[in-house]
Design a protein around this motif. Sequence first.
Motif, PDB file in Angstrom:
ATOM      1  N   ARG A 192       0.852  -1.180   0.000  1.00  0.00           N
ATOM      2  CA  ARG A 192       0.000   0.000   0.000  1.00  0.00           C
ATOM      3  C   ARG A 192       0.890   1.234   0.000  1.00  0.00           C
ATOM      4  N   PRO A 193       0.357   2.376  -0.431  1.00  0.00           N
ATOM      5  CA  PRO A 193       1.151   3.608  -0.415  1.00  0.00           C
ATOM      6  C   PRO A 193       1.493   4.010   1.017  1.00  0.00           C
ATOM      7  N   ALA A 194       2.695   4.520   1.230  1.00  0.00           N
ATOM      8  CA  ALA A 194       3.116   4.982   2.552  1.00  0.00           C
ATOM      9  C   ALA A 194       3.822   6.324   2.419  1.00  0.00           C
ATOM     10  N   LEU A 195       3.897   7.049   3.538  1.00  0.00           N
ATOM     11  CA  LEU A 195       4.430   8.414   3.534  1.00  0.00           C
ATOM     12  C   LEU A 195       3.708   9.224   2.456  1.00  0.00           C
ATOM     13  N   VAL A 196       2.395   9.320   2.627  1.00  0.00           N
ATOM     14  CA  VAL A 196       1.524   9.871   1.586  1.00  0.00           C
ATOM     15  C   VAL A 196       0.464  10.769   2.232  1.00  0.00           C
ATOM     16  N   PRO A 197       0.054  11.868   1.576  1.00  0.00           N
ATOM     17  CA  PRO A 197      -1.020  12.699   2.113  1.00  0.00           C
ATOM     18  C   PRO A 197      -2.340  11.937   2.218  1.00  0.00           C
ATOM     19  N   PRO A 242       4.694  16.711   7.300  1.00  0.00           N
ATOM     20  CA  PRO A 242       5.487  15.590   7.805  1.00  0.00           C
ATOM     21  C   PRO A 242       4.765  14.683   8.790  1.00  0.00           C
ATOM     22  N   ALA A 243       4.019  15.247   9.755  1.00  0.00           N
ATOM     23  CA  ALA A 243       3.348  14.405  10.748  1.00  0.00           C
ATOM     24  C   ALA A 243       2.299  13.516  10.102  1.00  0.00           C
ATOM     25  N   VAL A 244       1.603  14.036   9.104  1.00  0.00           N
ATOM     26  CA  VAL A 244       0.568  13.262   8.418  1.00  0.00           C
ATOM     27  C   VAL A 244       1.199  12.183   7.536  1.00  0.00           C
ATOM     28  N   LEU A 245       2.269  12.534   6.818  1.00  0.00           N
ATOM     29  CA  LEU A 245       2.956  11.529   6.014  1.00  0.00           C
ATOM     30  C   LEU A 245       3.425  10.380   6.906  1.00  0.00           C
ATOM     31  N   GLN A 246       3.944  10.713   8.080  1.00  0.00           N
ATOM     32  CA  GLN A 246       4.414   9.679   8.992  1.00  0.00           C
ATOM     33  C   GLN A 246       3.287   8.732   9.411  1.00  0.00           C
ATOM     34  N   VAL A 247       2.168   9.274   9.875  1.00  0.00           N
ATOM     35  CA  VAL A 247       1.108   8.389  10.375  1.00  0.00           C
ATOM     36  C   VAL A 247       0.372   7.675   9.250  1.00  0.00           C
ATOM     37  N   SER A 248       0.532   8.132   8.006  1.00  0.00           N
ATOM     38  CA  SER A 248      -0.131   7.439   6.896  1.00  0.00           C
ATOM     39  C   SER A 248       0.324   5.988   6.797  1.00  0.00           C
ATOM     40  N   SER A 249       1.540   5.701   7.275  1.00  0.00           N
ATOM     41  CA  SER A 249       2.029   4.319   7.251  1.00  0.00           C
ATOM     42  C   SER A 249       1.293   3.453   8.264  1.00  0.00           C
TER      43      SER A 249
END
Length: 397
Positions: A192-197, A242-249
């Motif tokens: 799945r996509p990670a580090l993503v909006p 950055p915080a959102v990209l991080q938790v997207s994982s």
Amino acid sequence: MTSEVLDVLIVGAGAAGMMCAAAAGKRGRSVLVVDHARDPGEKIRISGGGRCNFTNLGCGPHAFLGENPRFAASALSRYTQHDFIALVNRYGIGWHEKTLGQLFCDDSAKAIVALLVRELKGAGATLSLGTSVETVEDGPDGGFAVTLSDGRRLAVAALVLATGGKSIPKMGATSWAYDTARSFGLRVTDTRPALVPLTFETGLLERLKPLAGVAQPDAVVKAGAGRFREGVLFTHRGLSGPAVLQVSSYWREGEAIEVDLAPDLDLGTVLKARKRAAGRQGVVTALAEALPRRLAERVAEEAEATGTLADQPDARLAALGEAVNRWRVKPVGSEGYRTAEVTLGGVATDELNQKTLEARRRPGLFVIGEAVDITGWLGGYNFQWAWSSGWAAGQAC
């Protein structure tokens, strides 16, 4: 047609592949690196705003995800961030630390690409760009029989899958490594996509439309087991930063994320105290001491809090604080592989030798970098996994 005999064929001229080529070449192995792209290291070139966040001072297994994040420990401990920094220093490439241990080139990321190309060529490896693999089969002697797009036929003892994952398909990303691994019987975890909006549904987007482009540089975002304190950015599609990209994982469909937009303040308590001390202050003005003005206006409007602090009952001020400190919102999805920095998932780690990255059930087959089910946090961790896993495989292939 006679086949060219090689010790090692590496498919993918990215961070992991070129690192592996240099390491294997230094051991006296005959090495060919092929890539369908016209230039090597394209993801390196565009990373970090063109300055390449090439590692992180705090790199360790704690910063990785996967079925077994501890799998990364061996490679990371044998070729560390300090080893790569030493290599960068040896080439005279200037660098600096930003926040949270993130190291960037002072100038262009192209310097890292040039370093890797010089390293692999200096080790005697050959780089063949604009070249893809047409077929891969078991060879008669336990190796591999490979046909390239330029018509060459190869007999190779070791095959290294270093083509990465599915992220940023416009740069040529494909599922080739996964498909090839499966063809040799290896298990591949869900990807799945990670580090993503993350994206919101249409109704919420309409309400938040005035906030597109607004950034809050200090926020805490939680999703699943992930909790990160960095910046957030409102976009025309949802949330980034950055915080959102991080938790997207860590986020999964159907789940809410929780955002604290003023992590050092209990805002409800602050507003009630301010009401008693300076009740004539406007609600928006008070909120704007902790939030960007447009965001303060939106929060006040959503809570129907107009006028001064004195006009607000304590319950409404508490609700304002709750809206800022514990904003729960349910994304409907992400922006997908189109903008994802990496792919979560990949070739299962229980299929690979932790020390060498060689497939347990198919000797001579190696999988490195993003193609493995090891995914790092934002901030240079994924590049360090590429350097470390590439180096480790290069010692054995």
